[in-house]
Design a protein around this motif. Structure first.
Motif, PDB file in Angstrom:
ATOM      1  N   ARG A 169      25.724  37.567  49.650  1.00  0.00           N
ATOM      2  CA  ARG A 169      26.959  37.690  50.383  1.00  0.00           C
ATOM      3  C   ARG A 169      28.300  37.550  49.588  1.00  0.00           C
ATOM      4  N   PHE A 170      29.241  38.275  49.987  1.00  0.00           N
ATOM      5  CA  PHE A 170      30.642  38.064  49.060  1.00  0.00           C
ATOM      6  C   PHE A 170      31.875  37.419  49.872  1.00  0.00           C
ATOM      7  N   THR A 171      32.467  36.637  49.356  1.00  0.00           N
ATOM      8  CA  THR A 171      33.574  35.932  49.986  1.00  0.00           C
ATOM      9  C   THR A 171      34.709  35.974  49.193  1.00  0.00           C
ATOM     10  N   TRP A 172      35.845  36.468  49.538  1.00  0.00           N
ATOM     11  CA  TRP A 172      37.046  36.567  48.914  1.00  0.00           C
ATOM     12  C   TRP A 172      37.797  35.041  49.048  1.00  0.00           C
ATOM     13  N   ILE A 173      38.343  34.412  47.831  1.00  0.00           N
ATOM     14  CA  ILE A 173      39.003  33.135  47.824  1.00  0.00           C
ATOM     15  C   ILE A 173      40.152  33.240  47.346  1.00  0.00           C
ATOM     16  N   PRO A 174      41.189  32.670  47.659  1.00  0.00           N
ATOM     17  CA  PRO A 174      42.682  32.304  46.803  1.00  0.00           C
ATOM     18  C   PRO A 174      42.522  32.170  45.671  1.00  0.00           C
ATOM     19  N   ARG A 175      43.361  32.547  44.845  1.00  0.00           N
ATOM     20  CA  ARG A 175      43.393  32.381  43.299  1.00  0.00           C
ATOM     21  C   ARG A 175      43.283  31.056  42.823  1.00  0.00           C
ATOM     22  N   GLU A 176      43.724  30.069  43.501  1.00  0.00           N
ATOM     23  CA  GLU A 176      43.850  28.580  43.083  1.00  0.00           C
ATOM     24  C   GLU A 176      42.189  27.987  43.175  1.00  0.00           C
ATOM     25  N   GLU A 177      41.452  28.894  44.030  1.00  0.00           N
ATOM     26  CA  GLU A 177      40.356  28.040  44.320  1.00  0.00           C
ATOM     27  C   GLU A 177      39.200  28.676  43.306  1.00  0.00           C
ATOM     28  N   ASN A 178      39.738  29.474  42.295  1.00  0.00           N
ATOM     29  CA  ASN A 178      39.117  30.309  41.485  1.00  0.00           C
ATOM     30  C   ASN A 178      39.382  29.935  39.861  1.00  0.00           C
ATOM     31  N   LYS A 179      39.948  28.529  39.784  1.00  0.00           N
ATOM     32  CA  LYS A 179      40.269  28.203  38.314  1.00  0.00           C
ATOM     33  C   LYS A 179      39.357  28.061  37.382  1.00  0.00           C
ATOM     34  N   ALA A 180      38.331  27.616  37.706  1.00  0.00           N
ATOM     35  CA  ALA A 180      37.225  27.542  36.752  1.00  0.00           C
ATOM     36  C   ALA A 180      36.908  28.792  36.208  1.00  0.00           C
ATOM     37  N   ALA A 181      36.722  29.800  37.040  1.00  0.00           N
ATOM     38  CA  ALA A 181      36.258  31.138  36.428  1.00  0.00           C
ATOM     39  C   ALA A 181      37.347  31.879  35.780  1.00  0.00           C
ATOM     40  N   ASP A 182      38.659  31.457  36.163  1.00  0.00           N
ATOM     41  CA  ASP A 182      39.755  32.036  35.429  1.00  0.00           C
ATOM     42  C   ASP A 182      39.982  31.368  34.123  1.00  0.00           C
ATOM     43  N   ALA A 183      39.553  30.213  34.009  1.00  0.00           N
ATOM     44  CA  ALA A 183      39.673  29.491  32.613  1.00  0.00           C
ATOM     45  C   ALA A 183      38.588  30.152  31.842  1.00  0.00           C
ATOM     46  N   LEU A 184      37.430  30.518  32.297  1.00  0.00           N
ATOM     47  CA  LEU A 184      36.503  31.127  31.467  1.00  0.00           C
ATOM     48  C   LEU A 184      36.714  32.531  30.909  1.00  0.00           C
ATOM     49  N   SER A 185      37.391  33.321  31.947  1.00  0.00           N
ATOM     50  CA  SER A 185      38.085  34.623  31.542  1.00  0.00           C
ATOM     51  C   SER A 185      39.000  34.579  30.476  1.00  0.00           C
ATOM     52  N   ASN A 186      39.725  33.439  30.439  1.00  0.00           N
ATOM     53  CA  ASN A 186      40.694  33.316  29.417  1.00  0.00           C
ATOM     54  C   ASN A 186      40.078  33.164  28.084  1.00  0.00           C
ATOM     55  N   THR A 187      39.042  32.264  28.104  1.00  0.00           N
ATOM     56  CA  THR A 187      37.994  32.057  26.745  1.00  0.00           C
ATOM     57  C   THR A 187      37.594  33.458  26.301  1.00  0.00           C
ATOM     58  N   GLY A 188      37.186  34.443  27.238  1.00  0.00           N
ATOM     59  CA  GLY A 188      36.785  35.679  26.856  1.00  0.00           C
ATOM     60  C   GLY A 188      37.867  36.579  26.404  1.00  0.00           C
ATOM     61  N   MET A 189      39.153  36.407  27.053  1.00  0.00           N
ATOM     62  CA  MET A 189      40.385  37.025  26.200  1.00  0.00           C
ATOM     63  C   MET A 189      40.770  36.582  24.873  1.00  0.00           C
ATOM     64  N   ASP A 190      40.252  35.442  24.696  1.00  0.00           N
ATOM     65  CA  ASP A 190      40.813  34.644  23.515  1.00  0.00           C
ATOM     66  C   ASP A 190      39.778  35.072  22.530  1.00  0.00           C
ATOM     67  N   GLY A 191      38.674  35.787  22.804  1.00  0.00           N
ATOM     68  CA  GLY A 191      37.722  36.315  22.020  1.00  0.00           C
ATOM     69  C   GLY A 191      36.553  35.661  21.651  1.00  0.00           C
ATOM     70  N   ARG A 192      36.312  34.725  22.453  1.00  0.00           N
ATOM     71  CA  ARG A 192      35.264  33.699  22.528  1.00  0.00           C
ATOM     72  C   ARG A 192      34.042  34.183  23.235  1.00  0.00           C
ATOM     73  N   THR A 193      32.767  34.025  23.116  1.00  0.00           N
ATOM     74  CA  THR A 193      31.644  34.205  23.902  1.00  0.00           C
ATOM     75  C   THR A 193      30.870  32.930  24.380  1.00  0.00           C
ATOM     76  N   VAL A 194      30.546  32.780  25.436  1.00  0.00           N
ATOM     77  CA  VAL A 194      29.961  31.513  26.049  1.00  0.00           C
ATOM     78  C   VAL A 194      28.796  32.126  27.004  1.00  0.00           C
ATOM     79  N   ASP A 195      27.590  31.545  26.709  1.00  0.00           N
ATOM     80  CA  ASP A 195      26.489  31.780  27.533  1.00  0.00           C
ATOM     81  C   ASP A 195      25.656  30.405  27.457  1.00  0.00           C
ATOM     82  N   ARG A 196      25.897  29.298  28.443  1.00  0.00           N
ATOM     83  CA  ARG A 196      25.461  28.275  28.442  1.00  0.00           C
ATOM     84  C   ARG A 196      24.981  27.689  29.739  1.00  0.00           C
ATOM     85  N   MET A 197      23.655  26.957  29.613  1.00  0.00           N
ATOM     86  CA  MET A 197      23.196  26.706  30.719  1.00  0.00           C
ATOM     87  C   MET A 197      23.720  24.915  30.751  1.00  0.00           C
ATOM     88  N   VAL A 198      24.596  24.563  31.742  1.00  0.00           N
ATOM     89  CA  VAL A 198      25.366  23.425  31.510  1.00  0.00           C
ATOM     90  C   VAL A 198      24.319  22.266  32.126  1.00  0.00           C
TER      91      VAL A 198
END
Length: 386
Positions: free
Chosen positions: A117-146
């Protein structure tokens, strides 16, 4: 009922369209522990394309963790949430294609007993994914089981990093040189481009490094131009070297690709097609009719060579050496070459046995992207894209 998971996904574009990347992560819903995180560059793309790409990456990660999971997707993109919920129409062709990919992932999860199911959230609640997207825009690839799924499910706050990751191995074996520590930094990126067609290609004639060496025909020139546009779009303005084989069709295709990205092509003859010896110029139809056993040997026996030609083993030795030089140079390199050298690189990275190597496709003018880290680990981003 499977596990309860959360996917947080985002994407961004510096220019919209511009240099784009996505980020996504998967959490255990009960403990909020992060189980997986990913990011990747997308070349030049729009925000919405990047957001859809993040969603797809998150859903694919869920399938790796537990395909029967009960999943909540949380995104700050109202557009993606509403379109995936079926309440808004999808008009843009790129987003329609990505939405179909996402729905294919949903169908796979559903077949395994999962639900999404899909849920919309405010931008401030999506900071972790936003930070990762900036990593992608910086040209880095991450695929990690944490964290290991078992540790997170037990509520352990400090779990050890999982070694079941597809990219990072607990005891990596370097492929290109001396022992080095595991590398989590930016990989070397190699874009393999197959040349456009010649009249020999159209006629299904063998055309190796010792053959007639024909030029591209009109169709091949158009394929080269399309490959150049696709390469420029993928790189999104990022710098790259261009290396071609010494054969005319590869050099002509490479010149078009290099012009599209503002580079000067270099030639490395070790990326040439296999030398087929006395069979250079022969049609496959004639060989099937007149020399079926020898043709089967050329295809299936890596040590078999025609008189005056070279075996697959000899081809592979020089191609892997050339690929190793490209990897050692770092950065991004576009290699314009031929079907068999592309097969050799993929088989080398994926450890595919010779008897199944012919299952790898590389159409004329196609793009195949790989990433290699300093510790020898590698990722195949995509293959045979035209």
């Amino acid at each position: 009922m499977g596990r309860a998971l959360i996917v947080e996904a985002d994407g961004g574009s510096r220019g919209n369209p511009g240099v784009a990347g996505y980020g996504a992560l998967v959490r255990d819903r009960r403990t909020r522990a992060v189980l997986w995180e990913g990011a990747a560059p997308l070349g030049k793309a729009s925000n919405n394309v990047a957001e859809y790409s993040g969603l797809i990456a998150g859903l694919r990660a869920v399938r790796r963790i537990d395909p029967g999971a009960d999943v909540e997707v949380r995104m700050d993109s109202k557009l993606v949430v509403e379109q995936m919920a079926g309440r808004w129409k999808i008009k843009h062709e790129d987003m329609r294609r990505l939405a179909l990919e996402a729905r294919d992932e949903l169908a796979e999860l559903s077949r395994a007993g999962g639900s999404v199911r899909f849920t919309w959230i405010p931008r401030e609640e999506n900071k972790a994914a936003d930070a990762l997207s900036n990593t992608g825009m910086d040209g880095r690839t991450v695929d990690r089981m944490v964290r290991s799924p078992q540790a997170a499910d037990a509520g352990v706050d400090e779990a050890v990093e999982a070694a079941a990751d597809e990219i990072i191995d607990a005891e990596p074996t370097p492929s290109f040189g001396a022992e080095v520590p595991p590398d989590l930094g930016a990989p070397t990126r190699v874009l393999l481009v197959r040349h456009g067609v010649t009249d020999f290609t159209v006629a299904s004639r063998l055309d190796g490094r010792g053959g007639a060496d024909p030029s591209l025909n009109a169709t091949g020139q158009a394929q080269a131009e399309a490959a150049g546009r696709a390469t420029a779009h993928l790189l999104g303005g990022s710098p790259a070297r261009v290396v071609t084989s010494s054969l005319t069709r590869a050099r002509e295709t490479g010149a078009v690709v290099a012009h599209a990205i503002g580079a000067t092509p270099e030639v490395d003859a070790d990326f040439d097609e296999q030398d087929f010896g006395d069979w250079d110029g022969a049609t496959i139809a004639d060989l099937v009719r007149d020399h079926p056993d020898e043709l089967a040997a050329l295809r299936n026996d890596p040590a078999y060579a025609r008189p005056g030609g070279e075996s697959h083993e000899e081809l592979a030795a020089r191609v892997i050496a050339a690929f190793g030089r490209v990897v050692a140079a770092g950065g991004t390199t576009v290699v314009v070459c031929h079907r068999k050298p592309i097969m050799v690189v993929l088989a080398h990275l994926l450890q595919i046995p010779h008897e199944t190597v012919w299952r790898l496709a590389a159409a004329p003018g196609s793009l195949t992207a790989v990433e290699v880290w300093a510790d020898g680990n590698a990722s195949i981003a995509f293959t045979n894209r035209t």
